[in-house]
Every structure is written in structure tokens, then in C-alpha cells.
Design an enzyme around this catalytic site. Structure first.
Site, mmCIF file in Angstrom:
data_model
loop_
_atom_site.group_PDB
_atom_site.id
_atom_site.type_symbol
_atom_site.label_atom_id
_atom_site.label_comp_id
_atom_site.label_asym_id
_atom_site.label_seq_id
_atom_site.Cartn_x
_atom_site.Cartn_y
_atom_site.Cartn_z
ATOM 1 N N GLU A 134 0.832 -1.195 0.000
ATOM 2 C CA GLU A 134 0.000 0.000 0.000
ATOM 3 C C GLU A 134 0.871 1.252 0.000
ATOM 4 O O GLU A 134 1.926 1.291 0.632
ATOM 5 C CB GLU A 134 -0.932 0.003 1.220
ATOM 6 C CG GLU A 134 -1.982 -1.089 1.129
ATOM 7 C CD GLU A 134 -2.977 -1.057 2.273
ATOM 8 O OE1 GLU A 134 -4.154 -1.421 2.023
ATOM 9 O OE2 GLU A 134 -2.601 -0.699 3.406
ATOM 10 N N CYS B 278 3.614 8.607 0.705
ATOM 11 C CA CYS B 278 4.145 7.701 1.724
ATOM 12 C C CYS B 278 4.360 6.351 1.061
ATOM 13 O O CYS B 278 3.397 5.649 0.744
ATOM 14 C CB CYS B 278 3.157 7.607 2.885
ATOM 15 S SG CYS B 278 3.705 6.556 4.234
ATOM 16 N N CYS C 137 6.457 -6.435 7.667
ATOM 17 C CA CYS C 137 7.561 -5.852 8.430
ATOM 18 C C CYS C 137 7.993 -6.827 9.509
ATOM 19 O O CYS C 137 7.168 -7.525 10.114
ATOM 20 C CB CYS C 137 7.124 -4.531 9.063
ATOM 21 S SG CYS C 137 8.437 -3.650 9.943
ATOM 22 N N CYS D 162 6.164 -3.875 15.923
ATOM 23 C CA CYS D 162 5.804 -2.891 16.942
ATOM 24 C C CYS D 162 4.356 -3.136 17.374
ATOM 25 O O CYS D 162 3.486 -3.404 16.539
ATOM 26 C CB CYS D 162 5.959 -1.478 16.400
ATOM 27 S SG CYS D 162 7.669 -1.059 15.970
ATOM 28 N N CYS E 39 1.355 -1.216 15.580
ATOM 29 C CA CYS E 39 1.374 -1.078 14.120
ATOM 30 C C CYS E 39 0.731 -2.279 13.431
ATOM 31 O O CYS E 39 1.131 -3.432 13.655
ATOM 32 C CB CYS E 39 2.809 -0.915 13.631
ATOM 33 S SG CYS E 39 2.959 -0.692 11.847
ATOM 34 N N CYS F 283 -1.283 6.652 9.998
ATOM 35 C CA CYS F 283 -0.071 6.066 10.571
ATOM 36 C C CYS F 283 -0.370 4.773 11.325
ATOM 37 O O CYS F 283 -1.242 4.727 12.193
ATOM 38 C CB CYS F 283 0.572 7.083 11.514
ATOM 39 S SG CYS F 283 2.129 6.532 12.204
#
Length: 347
Positions: free
Chosen positions: A94, A107, A114, A118, A121, A332
Site C-alpha cells: 500500500e 508515503c 515488516c 511494533c 502497528c 499512521c
């Protein structure tokens, strides 16, 4: 994809010179190809009309441009657009386009998923599925419908840039090189949680801005939120940054998602001031956007303003970042490719 053909998108001028040598074409053909790619954004080798037909045919036998259109987009009420881009290994990422007056920021993602995991996230919940090539990274710009309006690029999409550093550096080289997009590196910001060895290499080899995901100044608490703290602590990150000059055009910033009562207290504010003393930087406070199965409280506006005012009063320039695209899960921490690749156009 065209069989086993190699992709031109993402190649530097030196790499294109090697292609020309391989195919027995004049060296100046590389300069022609690089202009067609990064200035004209051609979608087929046949469009490279100042290259002889014979050489275009020779090139087409082994190579393809590699541009891939987004296969889906979602539009937010605030004008933000989230695109779903295929990548060369039949996965997808994305990318978020954020218009704001006379500015337009893209962005971009650098990995599928990933490894950092975290707590706050959504991308980390996806797990890690692979690195993007330099061509995959650049394609998010190359094939973007709003490409000509872009003023800034931030590597804050899916993935940890320092975990795919070679390809990130390769892409930013093409973005900033005279033969490429010729952007100032000051238009590009690369984020990181902080990875030992890799962050230093980025600071040494790139002139782009750097944004560090802090989220708490307390190492013990940061380990609970961000497993990467175990490998390179926020203290080590800041000590490294203090070895570099951010008093001129290059900027250092810290991203700080606010959780009510957990990291937005006066004690945390004092620790941030202590940690960042002597470092020219800014702090961006970010609203937490709820994700499934994560029980973290969102700070309200009053608490965020109080934190901002304390930091600013004590010499740490601080802003509250406007939340964009939350209604389409583009804000975010919300990016996740939970959609299967069904169709793409590769040229």
C-alpha cells in the site's frame, strides 16, 4: 511478467551502461534510456524513439520497463488516496498519497509486511513477506496517477527502510541523481526504528532527512512497545545522531505516537528533553489509531497539546501531526495488505 525478462525500472545510469555493453549497443544509448525512464516515464521500450528500431528490438528481447499500475485505490473524505500496488514477486503493498494545499506527499513502502512487530502497528501484525526491489519502490512513484504533483516523499509506509537498506539507497540515488528525478534529498524523509550498523550507514551514505520512531524515551517501556529496542536502544540511536550535523538543511525528527497515561505524562516529557539535549531535531506527536486486539489508550487533544507545549517550552520544537486517511485505514500504523493480488498490468 514477460517470461524471464529483466526489468529496467530501478536501474541506475551505470547499470544501464552495462545493459548497453551486454547488447552491443553504443554507450550513449544508456543516457537515452535513462531519460526515457526517469524523465519521460515511458511504458514500453518501443516509446524510446531516438533509439534505433534494431536496438529497441534487441532490448525488448531481454528487458521490459517493469512499470505496474495500481490495482486498487481508496479515497478518503479528506482527499487522501491509498493505492494498492503489485510488486515483482506477485505480492503487493500500500502507498498513500496525501495532498495538502500546495504540497503533496507520497508515503511509500519498502517491504511487504515488516519484521519489527511494533505493538501499535498493523503492518507488523502482517509479518514479513519480503523486501521490495529498487524498481518496486520507484514504481510507486513512476506509476502514480498524481506523480507530477508530488513535492515530498516519505519512507513511512510498510516495512523498515534500514532492513532493506541497499534497495532504499538505490532508489533514493535515482530520485536525487541528475540523470534521474533530480530531486533535492531534502524532499525525501526516511524513517527507522533504529537498526545497529544500518542507521549509521544510511546517515553516512545519504543526505535525505531521517525520522526516528521513538514513541517513548524510556528504554524498558520502549522494549515492550518495540522489540527493536533490544537490538539498538533509543539511547544508542540518539548518541549516534549527535555525531551528525543537523543544523543546516538536513533534518532529524522523532515520531511519537501518544498513548493516554502511558507515554504522554510530564515525566515522559522531562525524559524526552533530557534525552534530546544537544541534538538539533523536532518531535512529531501522532494520534494512535486503534488496531484489532491491541489494548492501548488513545491520548486526547488536550493531553497532546500539553505534551507539545512542555517540549516546546523546554527547547524541543514539537508539532502535532494531522491525522489523514483514517477512514480508509491509510493513517499512521494502519497499512496492511490484507487483500490478495488478483490483477495487474505489467509493461
Amino acid at each position: 511478467m514477460d517470461g524471464e525478462k529483466k526489468i529496467l525500472l530501478g536501474m541506475s545510469l551505470d547499470e544501464l551502461k552495462a545493459v548497453a555493453r551486454e547488447l552491443g549497443m553504443p554507450q550513449f544509448t544508456a543516457s537515452q534510456m535513462v531519460k526515457w525512464l526517469y524523465q519521460q516515464h515511458v511504458r514500453s521500450i518501443d516509446e524510446m524513439t531516438n533509439i534505433s528500431k534494431q536496438n529497441r528490438e534487441r532490448l525488448s528481447e531481454r528487458y521490459t520497463i517493469g512499470a505496474m499500475d495500481p490495482i486498487d485505490c481508496q479515497r478518503s473524505n479528506d482527499g487522501t488516496i491509498k493505492y494498492l500496488f503489485p510488486v515483482t514477486d506477485s505480492r503487493f503493498v500500500e502507498t498513500v498519497y496525501i495532498p495538502d494545499g500546495d504540497r503533496a506527499t507520497l508515503c511509500v513502502s519498502c517491504q511487504v509486511g515488516c519484521k519489527m512487530n511494533c505493538l501499535f502497528c498493523q503492518t507488523g501484525k502482517q509479518g514479513f513477506e519480503g523486501n521490495l526491489s529498487a524498481g518496486d519502490i520507484l514504481n510507486q512513484i513512476y506509476a502514480l496517477p498524481e506523480r507530477e504533483t508530488l513535492t515530498n516523499i516519505v519512507f513511512m509506509g510498510q516495512g523498515e527502510p534500514m532492513d532493506n537498506l541497499d534497495n532504499v539507497l538505490h532508489a533514493t540515488e535515482i530520485l536525487t541523481a541528475d540523470y534521474g528525478y533530480a530531486w533535492s534529498p531534502k524532499r525525501i524523509t526516511v524513517s527507522s526504528v533504529g537498526i545497529k550498523g544500518k542507521l549509521k550507514r544510511f546517515l553516512d551514505e545519504s543526505e535525505c532527512h531521517v525520522a526516528i520512531s521513538m514513541h517513548t524515551p524510556l528504554p524498558e517501556q520502549r522494549r515492550q512497545l518495540m522489540p527493536a529496542e533490544r537490538q539498538m536502544s533509543i539511547t544508542e540511536v540518539v548518541e549516534l545522531l549527535k555525531q551528525y550535523d543537523f543544523t543546516h538543511q538536513r533534518r532529524c525528527s522523532f515520531e511519537y505516537i501518544c498513548f493516554a497515561g502511558l507515554n504522554d505524562t510530564t515525566m515522559h516529557a522531562r525524559e524526552i528533553v533530557r534525552l534530546l539535549e544537544g541534538l538539533e531535531c523536532r518531535v512529531n506527536l501522532i494520534r494512535f489509531h486503534e488496531i484489532p486486539e491491541v489494548d492501548l489508550p488513545e491520548s486526547d487533544e488536550k493531553r497532546m497539546e500539553s505534551l507539545r507545549d512542555y517540549l516546546t517550552k523546554h527547547g524541543v520544537f514539537t508539532t502535532i501531526r494531522a491525522s489523514r486517511g483514517q477512514d480508509i485505514f491509510a493513517a499512521c500504523g494502519l497499512l496492511s495488505t490484507a487483500k490478495r493480488l488478483s490483477n495487474s498490468t505489467i509493461v
